[in-house]
Design an enzyme around this catalytic site. Structure first.
Site, PDB file in Angstrom:
ATOM      1  N   ARG A  41       0.070  -0.706  13.418  1.00  0.00           N
ATOM      2  CA  ARG A  41       0.274  -1.773  12.440  1.00  0.00           C
ATOM      3  C   ARG A  41       0.834  -1.166  11.167  1.00  0.00           C
ATOM      4  O   ARG A  41       0.357  -0.132  10.685  1.00  0.00           O
ATOM      5  CB  ARG A  41      -1.046  -2.486  12.130  1.00  0.00           C
ATOM      6  CG  ARG A  41      -1.493  -3.444  13.223  1.00  0.00           C
ATOM      7  CD  ARG A  41      -0.594  -4.688  13.253  1.00  0.00           C
ATOM      8  NE  ARG A  41      -0.967  -5.622  14.293  1.00  0.00           N
ATOM      9  CZ  ARG A  41      -0.449  -5.619  15.518  1.00  0.00           C
ATOM     10  NH1 ARG A  41       0.431  -4.701  15.858  1.00  0.00           N
ATOM     11  NH2 ARG A  41      -0.816  -6.532  16.401  1.00  0.00           N
ATOM     12  N   GLU A  66       7.572  -7.568   8.187  1.00  0.00           N
ATOM     13  CA  GLU A  66       8.555  -7.504   9.265  1.00  0.00           C
ATOM     14  C   GLU A  66       9.348  -8.804   9.337  1.00  0.00           C
ATOM     15  O   GLU A  66       8.751  -9.882   9.345  1.00  0.00           O
ATOM     16  CB  GLU A  66       7.852  -7.242  10.604  1.00  0.00           C
ATOM     17  CG  GLU A  66       7.187  -5.881  10.664  1.00  0.00           C
ATOM     18  CD  GLU A  66       6.522  -5.577  12.003  1.00  0.00           C
ATOM     19  OE1 GLU A  66       6.517  -6.471  12.881  1.00  0.00           O
ATOM     20  OE2 GLU A  66       6.012  -4.464  12.182  1.00  0.00           O
ATOM     21  N   HIS A  71       9.774  -2.908  15.941  1.00  0.00           N
ATOM     22  CA  HIS A  71       8.563  -3.344  16.641  1.00  0.00           C
ATOM     23  C   HIS A  71       8.814  -3.503  18.141  1.00  0.00           C
ATOM     24  O   HIS A  71       8.645  -4.573  18.719  1.00  0.00           O
ATOM     25  CB  HIS A  71       8.037  -4.656  16.057  1.00  0.00           C
ATOM     26  CG  HIS A  71       6.544  -4.825  16.235  1.00  0.00           C
ATOM     27  ND1 HIS A  71       5.753  -5.427  15.294  1.00  0.00           N
ATOM     28  CD2 HIS A  71       5.714  -4.479  17.251  1.00  0.00           C
ATOM     29  CE1 HIS A  71       4.489  -5.449  15.718  1.00  0.00           C
ATOM     30  NE2 HIS A  71       4.454  -4.872  16.912  1.00  0.00           N
TER      31      HIS A  71
END
Length: 604
Positions: A292, A321, A340
């Site tokens: 994270r 993000e 990601h």
């Protein structure tokens, strides 16, 4: 079976708020449809299970599942076989709050926030939140629990993909793969500039030894690295089994050549890597993060990179993000960044879609839902053993509350568990939740499950105390009996009042079937299937035949019949199990039998 001198008493006290009323809401719909349990392990995954119960409602209407972010076709296919599926992506918070009141479940990834406002806007309809992935920091767990909404995730399907991506970033960073690739594509040939470092013999600190962290550790060992790990919750024997040493946080960050982050984002781990922790690290350390973004203070990492404390970083996740185009960390020449991609393999996407679809469908069906996040996890073997006692607990709660006279307020409940097992070997949370469900649901419109049982009891001023009686003998079965007492109330069946003045019911499991074995001071033995008629009578010949004939004339099948008496020819209580609900006329005829002093019909 004799009771030993040792008893363990645990009391759960709740705030004083208006008590449960029995007056106006007892005409609720049939209770039998309000709860279902089935043992159904996941087809793809073996893991701990937890009970979830389904709400009463139409058995014909399909539930509606909102899929708020893209989900693999295999998962959508599973959902569509059971539910109406609404695929609505990129919803604003306002649009989500508007739509959620029409949905029984929602499936999200990391991009959709399931906030308190969402649960409040659902009007109580939302029963399951499915997180297609591992992290659940985008779901308000406290609000979910308060609203009785189960949160499930998909923690296993993308484990290997995330671990592989972590290793890919580790190797790419060590050998400057991304920078060298960009250089070659720019028409340059800078072999001397992109000399890397070897992984063999280097120390890797895996911060978080969960599913992904342990898989990264296995692969790093295969690359010849010395692997240490920090995880306050990981068992040391599990780490030793793959050749990993568990160490303190400070020891991990001060001795590592490479640090790989695999921890959830919580208040404790937020910005856990900051100016202070970077200052403790070995100069030239390299950092990988596929967990994270918020676990790293990104501004502090930029400073550490500029100072040479951190030689390189490889990041798959960021605090925001997507990160802004001018993000200094992303643009840093010593940072390798990916958008990601931890779970982004074809196999993982398919697996996550199937895993979360199975979890959501199972929960909506009332089956044992896997991977519950906001409810106690119960190992499958324990749950299998407790299953008949779970049913017994819920039915004893229903029986006890139906014996309370209308207008009385239920405030105090005492539950007694008798077992030959040590207190530490018997987790009663599940049993307590089902007793709470049995007591509250028949007299309110509230849906109660393992997720919200304690909260719901507290909200209604219901105080539940638990007592464990340790028995002598073999602990082969988890429980000998469960007893439920409701204090300071009147009873519609006076014989249910014990010598100490409480409504008392007691039950046992016999051959896997829950049985009612005591009402008040009277011993009975009747299977808790269908419904029950309790009669207090004068003990005399022909009573069983008389009542049986009345029910037979009404075509009501009797499943069990038991009589408990004080002494021959004195008072007795007859418990009759029936498959169908007798008509009012049949119940009236039973009440008119001269030897019957009182009776009550109880619906299970």
């Amino acid at each position: 079976m004799a009771t030993s001198a040792s008893q363990t008493l645990r009391t759960t006290s709740f705030l004083k708020t208006p008590s449960l009323s029995l007056s106006s809401s007892s005409s609720r719909q049939s209770l039998s449809s309000a709860f279902s349990v089935a043992l159904r392990p996941s087809r793809r995954f073996s893991k701990p299970l937890v009970v979830i119960v389904k709400a009463s409602g139409s058995l014909d209407a399909k539930p509606t599942v909102l899929v708020a972010e893209k989900l693999g076709e295999a998962g959508l296919k599973l959902l569509k076989e059971f539910a109406n599926v609404d695929c609505s992506y990129n919803l604003s918070p306002e649009e989500l709050c508007t739509k959620i009141s029409l949905c029984d479940a929602i499936i999200v990834r990391s991009g959709t926030k399931v906030s308190r406002e969402v649960f409040e806007s659902s009007g109580g309809r939302l029963k399951v939140v499915g997180r297609a992935g591992v992290g659940i920091d985008n779901v308000d767990l406290a609000a979910a629990t308060e609203h009785g909404c189960l949160v499930v995730n998909a923690p296993t399907a993308n484990t290997v993909a995330a671990a592989e991506h972590g290793i890919a970033l580790l190797a790419a960073m060590a050998r400057n793969v991304a920078q060298a690739d960009a250089s070659v594509k720019a028409g340059k040939w800078q072999r001397n500039k992109y000399v890397g470092v070897s992984l063999v013999g280097k120390t890797l600190a895996v911060m978080g030894f969960g599913k992904v962290g342990s898989e990264v550790a296995r692969r790093a060992k295969g690359l010849g690295m010395h692997v240490i790990s920090h995880d306050p919750y990981a068992p040391a024997d599990r780490a030793r089994a793959i050749g990993v040493e568990l160490v303190s946080f400070d020891q991990a960050i001060t001795t590592a050549d490479f640090i790989s982050l695999h921890m959830p984002l919580t208040p404790t781990t937020s910005k856990i890597l900051n100016d202070d922790t970077f200052a403790k690290m070995k100069k030239g350390v390299r950092i990988v993060n596929v967990a994270r973004g918020g676990v790293i203070d990104e501004d502090a990492l930029v400073r550490a990179l500029d100072a040479g404390i951190v030689a390189q970083a490889a990041l798959d996740v960021f605090t925001k993000e997507p990160p802004p185009a001018d993000n200094k960390l992303v643009l840093h020449e010593n940072v390798t960044a990916t958008p990601h991609l931890g779970a982004s393999t074809m196999e993982a996407q398919e697996g996550v879609a199937i895993e979360i679809a199975e979890a959501v469908v199972g929960a909506l069906r009332g089956e044992l839902a896997a991977t519950a996040v906001n409810a106690p996890m119960v190992p499958a073997e324990v749950l299998s053993e407790l299953k008949p006692y779970v049913i017994l607990a819920e039915k004893l709660g229903r029986l006890a509350v139906q014996l309370v006279a209308g207008g009385s307020g239920v405030k105090t409940v005492k539950v007694t568990y008798a077992s030959a097992r040590a207190p530490d070997d018997l987790d009663t949370r599940l049993l307590r939740a089902m007793i709470t469900k049995g007591i509250i649901e028949p007299i309110s419109s509230v849906f109660v499950n393992l997720v919200n049982a304690d909260f719901t009891a507290k909200q209604r001023g219901l105080r539940i105390s638990e007592e464990r009686i340790v028995l002598d003998g073999s602990p082969e079965s988890p429980l000998d009996f469960i007893q439920v007492q409701i204090a300071n109330v009147e009873s519609k069946f006076a014989s249910a009042i014990s010598e100490s003045g409480e409504i008392k019911v007691e039950g046992r499991v016999k051959d896997g079937i829950p049985h009612l074995t005591r009402v008040g001071s009277f011993e009975v033995d009747v299977s808790l299937e269908g419904s029950i008629i309790l009669c207090r009578q004068v003990d005399q010949p022909g009573m069983i035949g008389t009542v049986g004939s009345i029910l037979g004339e009404e075509n009501v099948n009797v499943s069990f019949m038991s009589v408990g008496r004080i002494a021959p020819r004195k008072q007795a209580v007859m418990a009759i199990g029936v498959d169908d609900q007798p008509s009012k006329q049949a119940l009236k005829k039973i009440g008119e039998v001269s030897a019957i002093e009182e009776f009550v019909f109880l619906k299970l």
